[in-house]
Design a protein around this motif. Structure first.
Motif, short mmCIF file in Angstrom:
data_model
loop_
_atom_site.label_atom_id
_atom_site.label_comp_id
_atom_site.label_asym_id
_atom_site.label_seq_id
_atom_site.Cartn_x
_atom_site.Cartn_y
_atom_site.Cartn_z
N GLU A 79 0.83 -1.21 0.00
CA GLU A 79 0.00 0.00 0.00
C GLU A 79 0.86 1.26 0.00
O GLU A 79 0.53 2.25 -0.67
N MET A 80 1.95 1.23 0.73
CA MET A 80 2.87 2.37 0.71
C MET A 80 3.48 2.55 -0.67
O MET A 80 3.58 3.67 -1.18
N VAL A 81 3.88 1.45 -1.29
CA VAL A 81 4.45 1.52 -2.64
C VAL A 81 3.42 2.08 -3.62
O VAL A 81 3.75 2.89 -4.49
N ALA A 82 2.16 1.65 -3.49
CA ALA A 82 1.11 2.13 -4.39
C ALA A 82 0.91 3.64 -4.24
O ALA A 82 0.76 4.36 -5.23
N ILE A 83 0.92 4.14 -3.00
CA ILE A 83 0.78 5.58 -2.76
C ILE A 83 1.97 6.33 -3.34
O ILE A 83 1.82 7.38 -3.98
N ALA A 84 3.17 5.79 -3.13
CA ALA A 84 4.38 6.43 -3.66
C ALA A 84 4.32 6.54 -5.17
O ALA A 84 4.65 7.58 -5.76
N ARG A 85 3.88 5.47 -5.82
CA ARG A 85 3.81 5.47 -7.29
C ARG A 85 2.78 6.47 -7.80
O ARG A 85 3.01 7.15 -8.81
N ARG A 86 1.64 6.58 -7.10
CA ARG A 86 0.62 7.55 -7.52
C ARG A 86 1.08 8.99 -7.29
O ARG A 86 0.80 9.87 -8.09
N THR A 87 1.76 9.21 -6.18
CA THR A 87 2.15 10.56 -5.81
C THR A 87 3.33 11.06 -6.63
O THR A 87 3.40 12.25 -6.99
N TYR A 88 4.26 10.15 -6.92
CA TYR A 88 5.48 10.53 -7.65
C TYR A 88 5.66 9.60 -8.85
O TYR A 88 6.53 8.72 -8.85
N PRO A 89 4.84 9.77 -9.89
CA PRO A 89 4.88 8.85 -11.03
C PRO A 89 6.20 8.88 -11.80
O PRO A 89 6.50 7.94 -12.53
N GLY A 90 7.00 9.91 -11.60
CA GLY A 90 8.28 9.99 -12.29
C GLY A 90 9.40 9.24 -11.60
O GLY A 90 10.52 9.16 -12.13
N LEU A 91 9.13 8.69 -10.40
CA LEU A 91 10.14 7.96 -9.65
C LEU A 91 9.82 6.46 -9.65
O LEU A 91 8.67 6.06 -9.86
N ARG A 92 10.83 5.67 -9.36
CA ARG A 92 10.67 4.20 -9.37
C ARG A 92 10.55 3.69 -7.94
O ARG A 92 11.32 4.10 -7.06
N PHE A 93 9.61 2.77 -7.74
CA PHE A 93 9.40 2.17 -6.43
C PHE A 93 9.19 0.66 -6.57
O PHE A 93 8.55 0.21 -7.52
N GLU A 94 9.73 -0.08 -5.61
CA GLU A 94 9.63 -1.53 -5.63
C GLU A 94 9.26 -2.03 -4.24
O GLU A 94 9.54 -1.38 -3.23
N GLU A 95 8.63 -3.20 -4.19
CA GLU A 95 8.40 -3.88 -2.92
C GLU A 95 9.64 -4.69 -2.56
O GLU A 95 10.29 -5.26 -3.43
N GLY A 96 9.96 -4.73 -1.26
CA GLY A 96 11.11 -5.50 -0.85
C GLY A 96 11.39 -5.33 0.63
O GLY A 96 10.80 -4.48 1.31
N THR A 97 12.30 -6.16 1.14
CA THR A 97 12.69 -6.11 2.54
C THR A 97 14.18 -5.86 2.66
O THR A 97 14.97 -6.34 1.84
N MET A 98 14.58 -5.14 3.68
CA MET A 98 15.99 -4.79 3.87
C MET A 98 16.84 -5.99 4.27
O MET A 98 18.07 -5.91 4.21
#
Length: 218
Positions: free
Chosen positions: A83-102
């Motif tokens: 859900e955080m990744v989805a919000i990030a992608r909607r808010t900043y469509p020019g940036l890249r976001f992925e799901e993952g764990t540290m």
């Protein structure tokens, strides 16, 4: 392989609060000049063509990713919460976001010139932190820089409500001396430390806030 319980509970909690979290913290940096100063110092170190990409680990709704972009950094984000990744992608469509764990980053060895963990280790049990820092060392290119922000102290709390929602989330305050020891133990070199008191926008019970800059040796 069964996922550790803390990862599942952290993901579920942030999936639940994602929209309200993003709204409540959207402008938080505006009142934190010392936090911005550490980000600016980090940005100056990694804002070079040869640095390549910089990973915002545990990026949440991407306010730090976007701030780094505005400072001229070639940043992208990784987060545990879909859900955080989805919000990030909607808010900043020019940036890249992925799901993952540290603890198991889907990045090649020496893939990034810099990495940030902006309060994204505060839900990680201290016993797991060596794994996290070893992963960060692995993905950093030689000479790459790392910035971590965390809650300074020695305490473990379990939150059952946050950002207007019921949840189940462990929060850790970690001694700065321990973080320094673990960073150096992972092979990183510590360059700078900033520890500040909670400001007027934070609850006094939040305690000191710590920011460490480190790098992987060339």
């Amino acid at each position: 392989m069964t996922e550790p319980a803390y990862l599942s509970s952290t993901r579920q909690a942030y999936d639940t609060v994602a929209a309200d979290y993003a709204e409540l913290l959207r402008d938080e940096l505006d009142t934190k000049p010392l936090d911005r100063a550490m980000l600016a110092a980090f940005a100056e170190l990694v804002r070079t063509p040869e640095t390549g990409e910089v990973a915002d680990l545990g990026c949440g709704p991407a306010r730090i990713t976007a701030h780094l972009r505005d400072l001229g950094v070639n940043a992208f984000g990784i987060d545990l919460s879909p859900e955080m990744v989805a919000i990030a992608r909607r808010t900043y469509p020019g940036l890249r976001f992925e799901e993952g764990t540290m603890t198991a980053l889907n990045l090649a060895d020496e893939a990034v010139g810099g990495a940030v963990a902006w309060y994204s280790t505060v839900h990680t049990p201290p016993a797991v932190l060596p794994t996290v820092f070893a992963e960060i060392h692995r993905v950093l290119a030689p000479g790459g820089h790392f910035l971590i922000a965390f809650k300074a102290g020695d305490e473990h709390r379990h939150a059952q409500r946050g950002y207007g929602h019921e949840l189940s989330l462990d929060i850790y305050w970690t001694p700065p001396e321990l973080i320094a020891e673990l960073l150096t133990g992972s092979g990183l070199v510590l360059d700078a430390r900033l520890i500040r008191e909670p400001d007027d926008t934070e609850k006094p019970r939040s305690g000191p806030q710590a920011f460490f800059l480190a790098h992987r040796t060339p």
